[in-house]
Design an enzyme around this catalytic site. Structure first.
Site, mmCIF file in Angstrom:
data_model
loop_
_atom_site.group_PDB
_atom_site.id
_atom_site.type_symbol
_atom_site.label_atom_id
_atom_site.label_comp_id
_atom_site.label_asym_id
_atom_site.label_seq_id
_atom_site.Cartn_x
_atom_site.Cartn_y
_atom_site.Cartn_z
ATOM 1 N N PHE A 11 33.399 28.054 35.243
ATOM 2 C CA PHE A 11 33.431 29.238 34.378
ATOM 3 C C PHE A 11 34.580 29.151 33.364
ATOM 4 O O PHE A 11 34.358 28.962 32.156
ATOM 5 C CB PHE A 11 33.543 30.466 35.293
ATOM 6 C CG PHE A 11 33.946 31.745 34.628
ATOM 7 C CD1 PHE A 11 33.297 32.185 33.477
ATOM 8 C CD2 PHE A 11 34.968 32.522 35.151
ATOM 9 C CE1 PHE A 11 33.671 33.373 32.862
ATOM 10 C CE2 PHE A 11 35.335 33.714 34.563
ATOM 11 C CZ PHE A 11 34.696 34.132 33.411
ATOM 12 N N TYR A 140 44.869 29.366 49.954
ATOM 13 C CA TYR A 140 44.596 29.168 48.519
ATOM 14 C C TYR A 140 45.869 29.431 47.703
ATOM 15 O O TYR A 140 46.283 28.603 46.880
ATOM 16 C CB TYR A 140 43.464 30.101 48.096
ATOM 17 C CG TYR A 140 43.274 30.222 46.605
ATOM 18 C CD1 TYR A 140 42.749 29.176 45.861
ATOM 19 C CD2 TYR A 140 43.615 31.403 45.933
ATOM 20 C CE1 TYR A 140 42.569 29.295 44.484
ATOM 21 C CE2 TYR A 140 43.439 31.537 44.570
ATOM 22 C CZ TYR A 140 42.916 30.481 43.849
ATOM 23 O OH TYR A 140 42.749 30.601 42.483
ATOM 24 N N PHE A 201 34.235 45.506 51.231
ATOM 25 C CA PHE A 201 35.117 45.437 52.404
ATOM 26 C C PHE A 201 36.095 46.610 52.343
ATOM 27 O O PHE A 201 36.747 46.828 51.318
ATOM 28 C CB PHE A 201 35.915 44.120 52.416
ATOM 29 C CG PHE A 201 35.066 42.900 52.655
ATOM 30 C CD1 PHE A 201 34.584 42.621 53.926
ATOM 31 C CD2 PHE A 201 34.751 42.019 51.622
ATOM 32 C CE1 PHE A 201 33.804 41.485 54.174
ATOM 33 C CE2 PHE A 201 33.976 40.891 51.856
ATOM 34 C CZ PHE A 201 33.508 40.630 53.134
HETATM 35 N N1 LIG Z 1 38.299 33.276 38.080
HETATM 36 C C1 LIG Z 1 39.477 33.832 38.289
HETATM 37 O O1 LIG Z 1 39.618 35.039 38.198
HETATM 38 C C2 LIG Z 1 40.690 32.993 38.629
HETATM 39 C C3 LIG Z 1 41.875 33.646 39.002
HETATM 40 C C4 LIG Z 1 42.996 32.877 39.303
HETATM 41 C C5 LIG Z 1 42.944 31.509 39.179
HETATM 42 N N2 LIG Z 1 41.781 30.905 38.821
HETATM 43 C C6 LIG Z 1 41.760 29.437 38.752
HETATM 44 O O2 LIG Z 1 41.087 29.031 37.572
HETATM 45 C C7 LIG Z 1 40.390 27.815 37.826
HETATM 46 C C8 LIG Z 1 38.929 27.965 37.413
HETATM 47 O O3 LIG Z 1 38.316 28.992 38.196
HETATM 48 P P1 LIG Z 1 36.850 29.508 37.890
HETATM 49 O O4 LIG Z 1 36.819 30.936 38.219
HETATM 50 O O5 LIG Z 1 36.411 29.067 36.558
HETATM 51 O O6 LIG Z 1 36.023 28.762 39.042
HETATM 52 P P2 LIG Z 1 34.715 27.862 38.933
HETATM 53 O O7 LIG Z 1 34.293 27.587 40.331
HETATM 54 O O8 LIG Z 1 33.730 28.450 38.011
HETATM 55 O O9 LIG Z 1 35.284 26.530 38.302
HETATM 56 C C9 LIG Z 1 35.950 25.554 39.041
HETATM 57 C C10 LIG Z 1 35.313 24.230 38.737
HETATM 58 O O10 LIG Z 1 36.028 23.218 39.449
HETATM 59 C C11 LIG Z 1 35.077 22.307 39.978
HETATM 60 N N3 LIG Z 1 35.706 21.644 41.105
HETATM 61 C C12 LIG Z 1 36.096 22.194 42.279
HETATM 62 N N4 LIG Z 1 36.645 21.271 43.075
HETATM 63 C C13 LIG Z 1 36.611 20.103 42.364
HETATM 64 C C14 LIG Z 1 37.034 18.787 42.656
HETATM 65 N N5 LIG Z 1 37.564 18.448 43.828
HETATM 66 N N6 LIG Z 1 36.878 17.835 41.700
HETATM 67 C C15 LIG Z 1 36.304 18.134 40.510
HETATM 68 N N7 LIG Z 1 35.871 19.365 40.196
HETATM 69 C C16 LIG Z 1 36.026 20.346 41.118
HETATM 70 C C17 LIG Z 1 33.867 23.140 40.340
HETATM 71 O O11 LIG Z 1 32.688 22.375 40.407
HETATM 72 C C18 LIG Z 1 33.855 24.138 39.194
HETATM 73 O O12 LIG Z 1 33.060 23.671 38.127
HETATM 74 C C19 LIG Z 1 40.587 27.504 39.308
HETATM 75 O O13 LIG Z 1 41.657 26.584 39.408
HETATM 76 C C20 LIG Z 1 40.995 28.826 39.912
HETATM 77 O O14 LIG Z 1 41.818 28.652 41.036
HETATM 78 C C21 LIG Z 1 40.645 31.604 38.563
#
Ligand SMILES: NC(=O)c1ccc[n+]([C@@H]2O[C@H](COP(=O)([O-])OP(=O)(O)OC[C@H]3O[C@@H](n4cnc5c(N)ncnc54)[C@H](O)[C@@H]3O)[C@@H](O)[C@H]2O)c1
Length: 336
Positions: A11, A140, A201
């Site tokens: 995303f 996490y 929850f």
């Molecule tokens: N969405 C939020 O509100 C939020 C909040 C805090 C932090 N984050 C951080 O932002 C980043 C993106 O989050 P997101 O919401 O877009 O999640 P998402 O799941 O949509 O995107 C994460 C992507 O990482 C890929 N991925 C996971 N493990 C992998 C690996 N070992 N090797 C290669 N690719 C891998 C997944 O396939 C996915 O496409 C993450 O690091 C998350 O911790 C997100």
């Protein structure tokens, strides 16, 4: 400029990759698609399917492409579930990051941009400021904080530049709504589409501040052009909290759905969490917030247009079943 975006099929990563391309970067995406979707990947990016945990692959990518910047967004960000998948969490989210940091040091990249999380603060009074001492309470958040510390050490010893962005509750188009363990807005929308009651929850009075993706993604991409962001840790998100009950109501209205909410026993989670944005505003300029009602409507519109519904899967290989919320457990899983 050559840029690696890990998690670029996900995303936030795919929106960041889009923005990097707009800024003129040549973009390589590394994603193993465990949570992402091929359809999210910008056409002009080079996509490599693989995991950040694959040390040889990561090493060969750095050798081949000589990256200037690394935007590291790959992770499995299921905070609550991480108590139950500790080994997976640390291997995927922490060791995978270390592979990238090692190569970034060796290849003297210009800057490592890391998507950290508000989870590093744990359960402390909001609004959380960057000066609040981190006290993560789940694997996490612990792994995110460990990477922050590792980047600081890499900067101290090897001069690796970093920008740490502590994100929280980002939502919008391209978000995965097929994951039962994370993204409350996506979970609610999916439940409505499936004709199921919304599950909450606890009593639903817990609060979070939600940020629409557009401005967040452009700030992340552009951060490398802002000198003041270098070697800083910056909260990035909204500072306007809403209760989960209110979010449920807005989504039900958006879909003209009958109010059906099933309250489940509360789980182990932080009750109120949002972050102070003063540092972010002073470094990036104040973001124009998209109001929650409008943002949800934009996300819903995108979902109605791009049907991406897949079977909702259970996480395989749960390591600790004890205290796992019943709706997260596949009947075949048993402790011991
Ligand atoms: N969405 C939020 O509100 C939020 C909040 C805090 C932090 N984050 C951080 O932002 C980043 C993106 O989050 P997101 O919401 O877009 O999640 P998402 O799941 O949509 O995107 C994460 C992507 O990482 C890929 N991925 C996971 N493990 C992998 C690996 N070992 N090797 C290669 N690719 C891998 C997944 O396939 C996915 O496409 C993450 O690091 C998350 O911790 C997100």
């Amino acid at each position: 400029m050559k840029t690696l975006v890990t998690g670029g099929a996900g995303f936030i990563g795919s929106h960041v990759a889009d923005n990097c391309l707009k800024l003129g970067h040549e973009v390589v995406i590394l994603d193993n698609l465990q949570g992402g979707n091929l359809l999210n990947i910008p056409k002009k990016a080079l996509f490599i399917k693989g995991s950040v945990t694959n040390q040889n692959l990561v090493s060969s990518l750095f050798k081949e492409h000589r990256f200037d910047y690394v935007y590291h967004l790959a992770a499995y960000a299921a905070e609550g579930l991480s108590h139950h998948i500790r080994r997976f969490n640390y291997n995927n989210n922490l060791i995978g990051s270390v592979n990238l940091i090692n190569e970034s040091i060796k290849h003297r990249i210009k800057c490592f941009i890391f998507s950290s999380s508000i989870a590093i603060y744990g359960s402390q009074p909001s609004p959380l400021s960057e000066n609040t001492p981190p006290k993560p309470q789940d694997p996490y958040g612990i792994s995110k904080y460990a990477i922050e510390l590792d980047l600081q050490a890499a900067n101290h010893v090897f001069g690796l530049n970093y920008i740490i962005l502590r994100l929280h509750n980002v939502y919008g188009p391209k978000q995965n709504i097929n994951d039962r363990y994370r993204n409350v807005i996506g979970i609610f929308i999916r439940q409505i589409l499936d004709g199921k009651p919304l599950t909450i929850f606890g009593n639903g009075q817990q609060t979070r501040a939600f940020s629409f993706i557009t401005n967040i993604a452009s700030d992340i991409a552009n951060s490398v052009n802002i000198n003041r962001a270098y070697n800083e840790t910056i909260n990035i998100g909204s500072d306007k909290p809403y209760s989960i009950n209110y979010i449920a109501k807005v989504i039900l209205n958006e879909f003209n759905a009958k109010e059906r909410i099933e309250y489940l026993p509360e789980r182990f989670e932080v009750l109120h969490a949002y972050a102070n944005q003063e540092r972010s505003n002073s470094i990036f300029g104040k973001r124009k917030e998209v109001e929650i009602e409008e943002g949800i409507s934009l996300m819903a519109g995108w979902i109605k247009k791009h049907s991406r519904l897949e079977k909702i899967r259970y996480f395989k290989n749960i390591e600790i079943i004890n205290k796992l919320p019943a709706i997260w457990n596949h009947p075949s899983n048993k402790d011991g």
